[in-house]
Design a protein around this motif. Sequence first.
Motif, PDB file in Angstrom:
ATOM      1  N   VAL A   4       9.770 123.683 -62.255  1.00 31.06           N
ATOM      2  CA  VAL A   4       9.343 124.868 -61.517  1.00 31.06           C
ATOM      3  C   VAL A   4       8.437 124.457 -60.362  1.00 31.06           C
ATOM      4  O   VAL A   4       7.612 123.550 -60.500  1.00 31.06           O
ATOM      5  N   VAL A   5       8.609 125.134 -59.254  1.00 28.27           N
ATOM      6  CA  VAL A   5       7.790 124.903 -58.067  1.00 28.27           C
ATOM      7  C   VAL A   5       7.182 126.232 -57.640  1.00 28.27           C
ATOM      8  O   VAL A   5       7.890 127.237 -57.556  1.00 28.27           O
ATOM      9  N   VAL A   6       5.873 126.224 -57.394  1.00 33.16           N
ATOM     10  CA  VAL A   6       5.184 127.402 -56.888  1.00 33.16           C
ATOM     11  C   VAL A   6       4.567 127.018 -55.549  1.00 33.16           C
ATOM     12  O   VAL A   6       3.734 126.112 -55.486  1.00 33.16           O
ATOM     13  N   ALA A   7       5.010 127.673 -54.505  1.00 33.82           N
ATOM     14  CA  ALA A   7       4.484 127.415 -53.167  1.00 33.82           C
ATOM     15  C   ALA A   7       3.676 128.624 -52.716  1.00 33.82           C
ATOM     16  O   ALA A   7       4.147 129.762 -52.822  1.00 33.82           O
ATOM     17  N   ARG A   8       2.468 128.363 -52.244  1.00 34.94           N
ATOM     18  CA  ARG A   8       1.597 129.437 -51.754  1.00 34.94           C
ATOM     19  C   ARG A   8       1.319 129.173 -50.283  1.00 34.94           C
ATOM     20  O   ARG A   8       0.808 128.117 -49.915  1.00 34.94           O
ATOM     21  N   TYR A   9       1.691 130.136 -49.455  1.00 36.94           N
ATOM     22  CA  TYR A   9       1.522 130.030 -48.014  1.00 36.94           C
ATOM     23  C   TYR A   9       0.505 131.076 -47.552  1.00 36.94           C
ATOM     24  O   TYR A   9       0.511 132.206 -48.038  1.00 36.94           O
ATOM     25  N   GLY A  36      16.535 129.818 -60.076  1.00 34.04           N
ATOM     26  CA  GLY A  36      15.882 130.999 -59.522  1.00 34.04           C
ATOM     27  C   GLY A  36      15.062 130.657 -58.306  1.00 34.04           C
ATOM     28  O   GLY A  36      14.524 129.549 -58.197  1.00 34.04           O
ATOM     29  N   TYR A  37      14.997 131.592 -57.372  1.00 31.25           N
ATOM     30  CA  TYR A  37      14.235 131.400 -56.143  1.00 31.25           C
ATOM     31  C   TYR A  37      13.766 132.783 -55.723  1.00 31.25           C
ATOM     32  O   TYR A  37      14.564 133.613 -55.289  1.00 31.25           O
ATOM     33  N   THR A  38      12.479 133.068 -55.891  1.00 33.60           N
ATOM     34  CA  THR A  38      11.948 134.396 -55.624  1.00 33.60           C
ATOM     35  C   THR A  38      10.784 134.308 -54.650  1.00 33.60           C
ATOM     36  O   THR A  38       9.865 133.512 -54.849  1.00 33.60           O
ATOM     37  N   VAL A  39      10.833 135.127 -53.609  1.00 32.90           N
ATOM     38  CA  VAL A  39       9.765 135.190 -52.621  1.00 32.90           C
ATOM     39  C   VAL A  39       8.926 136.427 -52.922  1.00 32.90           C
ATOM     40  O   VAL A  39       9.460 137.525 -53.087  1.00 32.90           O
ATOM     41  N   HIS A  40       7.609 136.234 -52.968  1.00 34.64           N
ATOM     42  CA  HIS A  40       6.669 137.329 -53.249  1.00 34.64           C
ATOM     43  C   HIS A  40       5.691 137.464 -52.086  1.00 34.64           C
ATOM     44  O   HIS A  40       5.344 136.461 -51.450  1.00 34.64           O
ATOM     45  N   THR A  41       5.227 138.682 -51.844  1.00 33.24           N
ATOM     46  CA  THR A  41       4.134 138.870 -50.900  1.00 33.24           C
ATOM     47  C   THR A  41       2.872 139.114 -51.710  1.00 33.24           C
ATOM     48  O   THR A  41       2.891 139.831 -52.708  1.00 33.24           O
ATOM     49  N   GLY A  42       1.812 138.478 -51.275  1.00 35.33           N
ATOM     50  CA  GLY A  42       0.541 138.647 -51.965  1.00 35.33           C
ATOM     51  C   GLY A  42      -0.058 140.006 -51.679  1.00 35.33           C
ATOM     52  O   GLY A  42       0.307 140.672 -50.707  1.00 35.33           O
ATOM     53  N   GLY A  46      -1.421 138.209 -45.422  1.00 32.17           N
ATOM     54  CA  GLY A  46      -1.061 136.873 -44.999  1.00 32.17           C
ATOM     55  C   GLY A  46      -0.677 135.904 -46.091  1.00 32.17           C
ATOM     56  O   GLY A  46      -0.523 134.720 -45.819  1.00 32.17           O
ATOM     57  N   VAL A  47      -0.506 136.355 -47.321  1.00 32.22           N
ATOM     58  CA  VAL A  47      -0.148 135.455 -48.416  1.00 32.22           C
ATOM     59  C   VAL A  47       1.317 135.658 -48.798  1.00 32.22           C
ATOM     60  O   VAL A  47       1.778 136.785 -48.959  1.00 32.22           O
ATOM     61  N   VAL A  48       2.030 134.545 -48.923  1.00 30.25           N
ATOM     62  CA  VAL A  48       3.410 134.539 -49.385  1.00 30.25           C
ATOM     63  C   VAL A  48       3.485 133.507 -50.504  1.00 30.25           C
ATOM     64  O   VAL A  48       2.978 132.393 -50.361  1.00 30.25           O
ATOM     65  N   VAL A  49       4.103 133.875 -51.617  1.00 29.24           N
ATOM     66  CA  VAL A  49       4.256 132.962 -52.753  1.00 29.24           C
ATOM     67  C   VAL A  49       5.738 132.865 -53.089  1.00 29.24           C
ATOM     68  O   VAL A  49       6.423 133.883 -53.195  1.00 29.24           O
ATOM     69  N   ILE A  50       6.199 131.636 -53.248  1.00 30.30           N
ATOM     70  CA  ILE A  50       7.588 131.385 -53.619  1.00 30.30           C
ATOM     71  C   ILE A  50       7.587 130.720 -54.987  1.00 30.30           C
ATOM     72  O   ILE A  50       6.864 129.741 -55.211  1.00 30.30           O
ATOM     73  N   VAL A  51       8.384 131.260 -55.906  1.00 33.59           N
ATOM     74  CA  VAL A  51       8.554 130.661 -57.227  1.00 33.59           C
ATOM     75  C   VAL A  51      10.006 130.211 -57.332  1.00 33.59           C
ATOM     76  O   VAL A  51      10.925 131.016 -57.194  1.00 33.59           O
ATOM     77  N   GLU A  52      10.170 128.902 -57.554  1.00 39.19           N
ATOM     78  CA  GLU A  52      11.498 128.298 -57.620  1.00 39.19           C
ATOM     79  C   GLU A  52      11.673 127.641 -58.987  1.00 39.19           C
ATOM     80  O   GLU A  52      10.730 127.055 -59.503  1.00 39.19           O
ATOM     81  N   LEU A  81       2.009 128.357 -40.619  1.00 39.16           N
ATOM     82  CA  LEU A  81       1.074 128.456 -41.738  1.00 39.16           C
ATOM     83  C   LEU A  81      -0.296 127.891 -41.403  1.00 39.16           C
ATOM     84  O   LEU A  81      -0.419 126.867 -40.752  1.00 39.16           O
ATOM     85  N   SER A  82      -1.323 128.560 -41.915  1.00 42.66           N
ATOM     86  CA  SER A  82      -2.678 128.003 -41.829  1.00 42.66           C
ATOM     87  C   SER A  82      -3.018 127.249 -43.110  1.00 42.66           C
ATOM     88  O   SER A  82      -3.931 126.428 -43.126  1.00 42.66           O
ATOM     89  N   GLU A  83      -2.260 127.533 -44.170  1.00 38.86           N
ATOM     90  CA  GLU A  83      -2.469 126.843 -45.457  1.00 38.86           C
ATOM     91  C   GLU A  83      -1.144 126.793 -46.201  1.00 38.86           C
ATOM     92  O   GLU A  83      -0.377 127.760 -46.190  1.00 38.86           O
ATOM     93  N   ARG A  84      -0.897 125.664 -46.854  1.00 35.27           N
ATOM     94  CA  ARG A  84       0.327 125.505 -47.659  1.00 35.27           C
ATOM     95  C   ARG A  84      -0.029 124.694 -48.895  1.00 35.27           C
ATOM     96  O   ARG A  84      -0.504 123.566 -48.795  1.00 35.27           O
TER      97      ARG A  84
END
Length: 96
Positions: A4-9, A36-42, A46-52, A81-84
């Motif tokens: 599993v990969v969790v990316a926070r932008y 699975g690949y799901t994009v979420h808005t925080g 300005g926050v985007v989270v992807i769970v793969e 992005l300002s943060e990844r």
Amino acid sequence: MSFVVVARYVTAYRDRVLALLEPMADASRREPGCLGYTVHTGTEDGVVVIVEEYESEQDFADHCASEHFRRAVRGEVVPLLSERQVTTCVPAGSER
């Protein structure tokens, strides 16, 4: 065992990032080994989270080497992005 990969932008361009990620998510879901690949808005601006989720770490490596990942994420999203932060995970108690 899944990988599993969790990316926070964090970005000042959330709507643009979400628009770029939509076709990226569709292409990623069709990759071999992608479970699975799901994009979420925080709830914060300005926050985007992807769970793969992938069948294996190699499937994730193949995803990162794909043309659509290199073009969309590396080429278009990352500069906005300002943060990844990317966290890789395996089920608790499993051997890696």
